[in-house]
Design a protein around this motif. Structure first.
Motif, PDB file in Angstrom:
ATOM      1  N   ALA A 117     -63.791 -78.439  36.409  1.00 15.48           N
ATOM      2  CA  ALA A 117     -64.179 -79.828  36.668  1.00 15.48           C
ATOM      3  C   ALA A 117     -64.433 -80.146  38.140  1.00 15.48           C
ATOM      4  O   ALA A 117     -65.033 -81.171  38.440  1.00 15.48           O
ATOM      5  N   GLN A 118     -63.980 -79.294  39.048  1.00 11.14           N
ATOM      6  CA  GLN A 118     -64.139 -79.602  40.477  1.00 11.14           C
ATOM      7  C   GLN A 118     -64.765 -78.402  41.189  1.00 11.14           C
ATOM      8  O   GLN A 118     -64.113 -77.372  41.393  1.00 11.14           O
TER       9      GLN A 118
ATOM     10  N   SER B 231     -58.353 -76.004  34.030  1.00  8.04           N
ATOM     11  CA  SER B 231     -59.368 -77.050  33.870  1.00  8.04           C
ATOM     12  C   SER B 231     -59.928 -77.543  35.197  1.00  8.04           C
ATOM     13  O   SER B 231     -61.071 -77.969  35.268  1.00  8.04           O
TER      14      SER B 231
ATOM     15  N   ASN C 245     -65.001 -86.989  35.974  1.00 11.13           N
ATOM     16  CA  ASN C 245     -65.967 -85.926  35.665  1.00 11.13           C
ATOM     17  C   ASN C 245     -65.994 -85.461  34.218  1.00 11.13           C
ATOM     18  O   ASN C 245     -67.009 -84.944  33.763  1.00 11.13           O
ATOM     19  N   VAL C 246     -64.892 -85.591  33.520  1.00 10.22           N
ATOM     20  CA  VAL C 246     -64.807 -84.994  32.191  1.00 10.22           C
ATOM     21  C   VAL C 246     -64.882 -86.063  31.109  1.00 10.22           C
ATOM     22  O   VAL C 246     -65.677 -85.960  30.190  1.00 10.22           O
TER      23      VAL C 246
ATOM     24  N   TYR D 249     -60.352 -85.825  35.955  1.00 10.72           N
ATOM     25  CA  TYR D 249     -60.630 -85.875  34.514  1.00 10.72           C
ATOM     26  C   TYR D 249     -61.377 -87.150  34.147  1.00 10.72           C
ATOM     27  O   TYR D 249     -62.392 -87.103  33.465  1.00 10.72           O
TER      28      TYR D 249
END
Length: 151
Positions: free
Chosen positions: A89-90, A85, A148-149, A145
């Protein structure tokens, strides 16, 4: 492919023999390198590495009953997959992984958003996957998380 497994050992025991060694080695590399605080479990029918509810009570935004996912490994029909993940996300982590990959493998990188696919079992860059596993702590992953998520 989805297996009905109650534990990572059970999952691996159900795989074709040629995949058992590969998944066992990936599991060993990840467990050896993953920062403290992540927990190995079965997640989405795969071997998963998650932030447990004891650390992050809110769980996963799509289903708060599930712990916050981080990494998974799986034997799919035509490939072995590592899902991470953090690379989704990064951007900095994704860029690092893409730049490093050619130093570890002679094959072209086969990657989706968070899925790294390996069709040739003899060319899995275990050392690179191990290094990738070290790149984010539980606290860093939770921060990424939430920033950004989770919206």
């Amino acid at each position: 492919m989805k297996y009905e497994a109650s534990s990572p050992d059970d999952y691996i025991s159900q795989l074709p023999e040629e995949r058992q060694e590969v998944l066992s080695k990936l599991r060993e590399v990840i467990n050896k390198n993953l920062p403290k605080g992540f927990e190995e479990t079965m997640s989405y029918g795969m071997i998963g590495y998650v932030v447990p509810h004891a650390t992050y009570p809110g769980g996963y935004h799509c289903d708060p009953k599930l712990p916050l996912p981080f990494m998974n490994i799986a034997s799919q029909k035509n490939f072995v997959a590592v899902y991470h993940s953090g690379v989704y996300a990064q951007k900095e982590l994704l860029d690092w992984f893409v730049a490093e990959y050619p130093n570890y493998s002679k094959r072209k990188l086969d990657m989706g958003k968070s899925c790294i696919r390996f069709k040739k079992m003899d060319d899995i860059p275990y050392d690179l996957i191990g290094e990738l596993a070290t790149k984010l702590t539980v606290d860093q992953w939770i921060d990424i998380y939430e920033t950004n998520v989770k919206r």
